[in-house]
Design an enzyme around this catalytic site. Structure first.
Site, PDB file in Angstrom:
ATOM      1  N   HIS A   7     -13.472   8.434   4.606  1.00 36.99           N
ATOM      2  CA  HIS A   7     -13.358   7.360   4.308  1.00 36.99           C
ATOM      3  C   HIS A   7     -14.574   6.042   4.616  1.00 36.99           C
ATOM      4  O   HIS A   7     -14.590   5.442   4.305  1.00 36.99           O
ATOM      5  CB  HIS A   7     -12.186   7.326   5.406  1.00 36.99           C
ATOM      6  N   HIS A  32      -1.166   9.072   4.507  1.00 38.14           N
ATOM      7  CA  HIS A  32      -1.932   8.805   4.824  1.00 38.14           C
ATOM      8  C   HIS A  32      -2.899   9.957   4.741  1.00 38.14           C
ATOM      9  O   HIS A  32      -2.866  10.441   5.746  1.00 38.14           O
ATOM     10  CB  HIS A  32      -1.675   8.093   5.948  1.00 38.14           C
ATOM     11  N   ASP A  67      -8.840   8.631   0.272  1.00 38.76           N
ATOM     12  CA  ASP A  67     -10.363   7.911   0.022  1.00 38.76           C
ATOM     13  C   ASP A  67     -11.767   9.189  -0.387  1.00 38.76           C
ATOM     14  O   ASP A  67     -11.941   9.885  -0.562  1.00 38.76           O
ATOM     15  CB  ASP A  67     -11.146   7.565   1.434  1.00 38.76           C
ATOM     16  N   GLU A 122      -8.257   5.902  -3.276  1.00 38.41           N
ATOM     17  CA  GLU A 122      -8.602   4.372  -2.473  1.00 38.41           C
ATOM     18  C   GLU A 122      -9.714   4.730  -2.843  1.00 38.41           C
ATOM     19  O   GLU A 122     -10.706   4.966  -2.662  1.00 38.41           O
ATOM     20  CB  GLU A 122      -8.337   4.279  -1.303  1.00 38.41           C
ATOM     21  N   GLU A 172      -2.053  10.037  -0.523  1.00 41.16           N
ATOM     22  CA  GLU A 172      -3.105   8.464  -0.278  1.00 41.16           C
ATOM     23  C   GLU A 172      -3.889   9.947   0.358  1.00 41.16           C
ATOM     24  O   GLU A 172      -4.645   9.738   1.309  1.00 41.16           O
ATOM     25  CB  GLU A 172      -2.899   7.504   0.952  1.00 41.16           C
TER      26      GLU A 172
END
Length: 244
Positions: A54, A12, A41, A114, A39
Site C-alpha cells: 500500500h 480490504h 494494492d 487498486e 481488494e
C-alpha cells in the site's frame, strides 16, 4: 446496466486488520471468513515487477526502509512483511501479482486491484499492471476490477488493456470527476462511504456506473449504503460481516 459479476462484500487488503495486509496470509484468512472477492494494492519494483504494497515506503508494513519502488524485486522479495503485525505472521513475504493471480484462480476468489503507483510513475505503473493483469487472467470467466485514485494510471490502464473493467476511486468529489470517469470508460465509482447520498447515487445510475464504498467497518454505515442501493462494500471487518 450490464450484468455485474462481482459480490457485494469485498475484503480490504485481504483480511482487513486481522492479518498483515496485502499478503497471501491475509488472502487466505479473508477466504476462510467466506469472502469471494479481495481488494489489494499493486505497485512496481524498480525492475518492473508488479507486487502488493500500500505505502510508497517500506517502513510501516515490512522490515525494510526507503521507497519501495526504488528497490529491485530481489531485494523486496526478502523483506519480512508479517512480523510488524504479530509474531504468528513473522516471515510472511510480499507477494507478486503473479502469485496472487495463481492463488485467486485456484481458490475461486475475485480481485479488485487498486493501482498504487510510486509518485511520478503513474502512467508506467497503470499500463504495466493492466497488461500483466490481462495476461494473468486471460481466459478467466471474471477479470479483475482495476481501480485507482490516479487518473493518469487509469488512463494508461485503459490504453494498455481496454478489455479490463475500471473504477475511479474518489475521496472527494473534485472538479471534473464526472467527465474523467466517463472518459476513462469506468464501470464503477469507488467512493469513501460518506460521499454516497441520494444525489450521487442518481448521478451514478444515470451514467450506468456501479457503486462501491470503502472502508466500511460498522453495521449502521453498511445498512445506510444498502438502503441507498449501492452495489458493493469494501471492509476490514471480515469477522463482523458475513458476506453471504
Amino acid at each position: 446496466m450490464s450484468p455485474w459479476p462481482y459480490p457485494r462484500w469485498i475484503a480490504h487488503r485481504g483480511a482487513g486488520k486481522l492479518a498483515p495486509e496485502n499478503t497471501l496470509a491475509a488472502f487466505r484468512l479473508g477466504a476462510q471468513h467466506g469472502y469471494k472477492m479481495i481488494e489489494c494494492d499493486v505497485k512496481l519494483s524498480a525492475d518492473g515487477v508488479p507486487f502488493l504494497l500500500h505505502d510508497a515506503t517500506l517502513e510501516r508494513t515490512t522490515d525494510g526502509q526507503g521507497t519501495a519502488g526504488e528497490r529491485p524485486w530481489i531485494d523486496l522479495s526478502r523483506r519480512d512483511a508479517g512480523a510488524w503485525h504479530s509474531r504468528q505472521y513473522a516471515g510472511e513475504t510480499l507477494p507478486t501479482l503473479q502469485a496472487v493471480a495463481r492463488w485467486c484462480q485456484a481458490n475461486g476468489v475475485l480481485l479488485n486491484i487498486e493501482i498504487k503507483p510510486t509518485p511520478g510513475t503513474e502512467a508506467h505503473t497503470g499500463g504495466l499492471v493492466a497488461r500483466e493483469a490481462a495476461r494473468l487472467w486471460h481466459g478467466a470467466p471474471v477479470p479483475p476490477l482495476l481501480t485507482s485514485f490516479q487518473v493518469e494510471a487509469l488512463r494508461a490502464a485503459q490504453q494498455a488493456a481496454p478489455e479490463l473493467p475500471r473504477g475511479l476511486l474518489l475521496d472527494s468529489l473534485w472538479h471534473g470527476w464526472h467527465s474523467q470517469a466517463q472518459a476513462l470508460g469506468c464501470v464503477a465509482l469507488v467512493c469513501h462511504h460518506a460521499l454516497w447520498d441520494s444525489t450521487l447515487v442518481a448521478q451514478a445510475r444515470a451514467a450506468g456506473w456501479r457503486m462501491l464504498s470503502y472502508t466500511v467497518n460498522d453495521a449502521a454505515t453498511a445498512d445506510r449504503l444498502w438502503a441507498l442501493g449501492t452495489d458493493g462494500i469494501i471492509t476490514d471487518r471480515v469477522d463482523l460481516f458475513a458476506p453471504a
